[in-house]
Design a protein around this motif. Structure first.
Motif, PDB file in Angstrom:
ATOM      1  N   GLU A 117       3.839   1.460  15.108  1.00  0.00           N
ATOM      2  CA  GLU A 117       2.722   2.199  15.686  1.00  0.00           C
ATOM      3  C   GLU A 117       2.723   3.615  15.138  1.00  0.00           C
ATOM      4  O   GLU A 117       3.769   4.272  15.080  1.00  0.00           O
ATOM      5  N   LEU A 118       1.544   4.093  14.730  1.00  0.00           N
ATOM      6  CA  LEU A 118       1.410   5.462  14.240  1.00  0.00           C
ATOM      7  C   LEU A 118       0.192   6.122  14.870  1.00  0.00           C
ATOM      8  O   LEU A 118      -0.865   5.490  15.004  1.00  0.00           O
ATOM      9  N   SER A 119       0.347   7.386  15.212  1.00  0.00           N
ATOM     10  CA  SER A 119      -0.779   8.215  15.623  1.00  0.00           C
ATOM     11  C   SER A 119      -1.277   8.972  14.395  1.00  0.00           C
ATOM     12  O   SER A 119      -0.505   9.706  13.766  1.00  0.00           O
ATOM     13  N   LEU A 120      -2.547   8.782  14.040  1.00  0.00           N
ATOM     14  CA  LEU A 120      -3.052   9.460  12.845  1.00  0.00           C
ATOM     15  C   LEU A 120      -2.949  10.980  12.957  1.00  0.00           C
ATOM     16  O   LEU A 120      -2.564  11.635  11.975  1.00  0.00           O
ATOM     17  N   PRO A 121      -3.270  11.602  14.090  1.00  0.00           N
ATOM     18  CA  PRO A 121      -3.104  13.058  14.161  1.00  0.00           C
ATOM     19  C   PRO A 121      -1.678  13.525  13.880  1.00  0.00           C
ATOM     20  O   PRO A 121      -1.474  14.653  13.435  1.00  0.00           O
ATOM     21  N   ASP A 122      -0.695  12.662  14.128  1.00  0.00           N
ATOM     22  CA  ASP A 122       0.696  13.057  13.874  1.00  0.00           C
ATOM     23  C   ASP A 122       1.026  13.105  12.379  1.00  0.00           C
ATOM     24  O   ASP A 122       1.961  13.812  11.976  1.00  0.00           O
ATOM     25  N   ILE A 123       0.302  12.330  11.566  1.00  0.00           N
ATOM     26  CA  ILE A 123       0.612  12.306  10.133  1.00  0.00           C
ATOM     27  C   ILE A 123      -0.468  12.976   9.284  1.00  0.00           C
ATOM     28  O   ILE A 123      -0.250  13.254   8.104  1.00  0.00           O
ATOM     29  N   LEU A 143       0.847  -1.192   0.000  1.00  0.00           N
ATOM     30  CA  LEU A 143       0.000   0.000   0.000  1.00  0.00           C
ATOM     31  C   LEU A 143       0.880   1.237   0.000  1.00  0.00           C
ATOM     32  O   LEU A 143       1.788   1.364   0.824  1.00  0.00           O
ATOM     33  N   ALA A 144       0.610   2.155  -0.945  1.00  0.00           N
ATOM     34  CA  ALA A 144       1.381   3.393  -1.036  1.00  0.00           C
ATOM     35  C   ALA A 144       0.436   4.586  -1.049  1.00  0.00           C
ATOM     36  O   ALA A 144      -0.472   4.656  -1.888  1.00  0.00           O
ATOM     37  N   ILE A 145       0.642   5.486  -0.113  1.00  0.00           N
ATOM     38  CA  ILE A 145      -0.121   6.736  -0.038  1.00  0.00           C
ATOM     39  C   ILE A 145       0.856   7.882  -0.214  1.00  0.00           C
ATOM     40  O   ILE A 145       1.859   7.968   0.494  1.00  0.00           O
ATOM     41  N   GLU A 146       0.527   8.773  -1.150  1.00  0.00           N
ATOM     42  CA  GLU A 146       1.404   9.910  -1.440  1.00  0.00           C
ATOM     43  C   GLU A 146       0.565  11.141  -1.721  1.00  0.00           C
ATOM     44  O   GLU A 146      -0.332  11.106  -2.574  1.00  0.00           O
ATOM     45  N   ALA A 147       0.862  12.228  -0.979  1.00  0.00           N
ATOM     46  CA  ALA A 147       0.195  13.528  -1.163  1.00  0.00           C
ATOM     47  C   ALA A 147      -1.329  13.386  -1.176  1.00  0.00           C
ATOM     48  O   ALA A 147      -2.017  14.032  -1.969  1.00  0.00           O
ATOM     49  N   LEU A 148      -1.859  12.578  -0.289  1.00  0.00           N
ATOM     50  CA  LEU A 148      -3.295  12.285  -0.250  1.00  0.00           C
ATOM     51  C   LEU A 148      -4.071  13.419   0.392  1.00  0.00           C
ATOM     52  O   LEU A 148      -3.739  13.881   1.481  1.00  0.00           O
ATOM     53  N   ARG A 149      -5.114  13.839  -0.311  1.00  0.00           N
ATOM     54  CA  ARG A 149      -6.071  14.803   0.256  1.00  0.00           C
ATOM     55  C   ARG A 149      -7.481  14.302  -0.028  1.00  0.00           C
ATOM     56  O   ARG A 149      -7.784  13.847  -1.127  1.00  0.00           O
ATOM     57  N   GLY A 209      -3.725  13.441  -5.000  1.00  0.00           N
ATOM     58  CA  GLY A 209      -2.694  12.526  -4.549  1.00  0.00           C
ATOM     59  C   GLY A 209      -2.963  11.110  -5.016  1.00  0.00           C
ATOM     60  O   GLY A 209      -3.749  10.872  -5.934  1.00  0.00           O
ATOM     61  N   ARG A 210      -2.322  10.159  -4.346  1.00  0.00           N
ATOM     62  CA  ARG A 210      -2.330   8.783  -4.831  1.00  0.00           C
ATOM     63  C   ARG A 210      -2.472   7.804  -3.676  1.00  0.00           C
ATOM     64  O   ARG A 210      -1.768   7.903  -2.668  1.00  0.00           O
ATOM     65  N   ILE A 244      -2.365  13.656   4.052  1.00  0.00           N
ATOM     66  CA  ILE A 244      -1.217  12.846   4.444  1.00  0.00           C
ATOM     67  C   ILE A 244      -0.179  12.877   3.330  1.00  0.00           C
ATOM     68  O   ILE A 244      -0.496  12.557   2.177  1.00  0.00           O
ATOM     69  N   GLU A 245       1.025  13.262   3.666  1.00  0.00           N
ATOM     70  CA  GLU A 245       2.071  13.396   2.653  1.00  0.00           C
ATOM     71  C   GLU A 245       2.551  12.037   2.152  1.00  0.00           C
ATOM     72  O   GLU A 245       2.671  11.815   0.957  1.00  0.00           O
ATOM     73  N   ARG A 246       2.814  11.107   3.080  1.00  0.00           N
ATOM     74  CA  ARG A 246       3.354   9.815   2.640  1.00  0.00           C
ATOM     75  C   ARG A 246       3.136   8.751   3.703  1.00  0.00           C
ATOM     76  O   ARG A 246       3.369   8.985   4.880  1.00  0.00           O
TER      77      ARG A 246
END
Length: 232
Positions: free
Chosen positions: A218-224, A5-11, A60-61, A23-25
């Motif tokens: 582990e990731l916090s969504l508000p952080d990204i 899964l790749a997320i890039e410049a997602l709005r 984005g993608r 989310i940038e990446r």
């Protein structure tokens, strides 16, 4: 790294509202286990829907196995999702009048790939039964309509359905919320073991950060997520 899964410049934003996802990446590799957390309203369920191609980015993608969801037709997204994504929904989305076994086997009915992958364990039914045993579902329940199960039992059936056929990506939206501690731990054991055995990437959302130690990242969504949007 074999990226699933790749997320890039997602709005993404809901019609008439400011963007709620920015989310940038974010990349998730084959076999990786990602624990994602954040408070209510930070966009967790919306992001999962974007990952699965249920929603399409405004900009984005978001790409699964190199295929940008936005470049596919609606029908093609549906085919790709059932072939490659196992999704454990908050509300389970079981078919109430189908039996437990028939609910678990549904992805194999709609995807030849999932059916062939499941048959590597002997048959699709054999893999379904093995998953149900692992989830602690008594065989006496397997012929029972899903609507006759408790909430916790339905949650475990939904997980078995997501895992059947070795999907490359498993998405789990608060999957342990209705389980007691013993069933929660057994559920995680089966989920993580199945993903590891099949090299499935796992994105797991939960408010219970005590579970984070079971995961590779582990990731916090508000952080990204740079957006401050509507609750999702």
């Amino acid at each position: 790294m074999n990226t699933v899964l790749a997320i890039e410049a997602l709005r993404f934003g809901w019609p008439g509202a400011a963007p709620c996802i920015d989310i940038e990446r974010l990349h998730v590799a084959a076999g990786e286990t990602l624990f994602l957390h954040g408070p209510s309203g930070c966009g967790k369920s919306t992001l999962l829907s974007l990952m699965a191609g249920v929603l399409v980015a405004d900009a984005g993608r978001v790409a699964l196995l190199g295929h940008d969801w936005a470049a596919l037709s609606g029908a093609a997204r549906d085919r790709c999702r059932v072939a490659h994504v196992g999704y454990i929904f908050q509300q389970f989305n079981l078919l109430p009048y189908l039996s437990v076994l028939d609910n678990v086997l549904l992805p194999c009915r709609f995807s030849p790939r999932r059916r062939a992958q499941a048959a590597q364990d002997g048959s699709a039914r054999a893999q379904a039964e093995a998953l149900l045993v692992g989830m602690g579902l008594d065989p006496a329940l397997w012929r029972r309509p899903a609507m006759k199960l408790s909430v916790g039992q339905q949650q475990r059936v939904a997980a078995a359905r997501a895992l059947i056929g070795r999907p490359e990506l498993v998405i789990a939206d608060e999957p342990t919320s209705a389980l007691d501690e013993a069933h929660r731990d057994a559920f995680l054991d089966v989920l993580l073991a199945a993903c590891a055995a099949h090299r499935s990437a796992l994105v797991f959302v939960s408010h219970d950060r005590r579970l984070a130690t079971r995961f590779g990242r582990e990731l916090s969504l508000p952080d990204i997520n740079r957006a401050q949007g509507d609750p999702a």
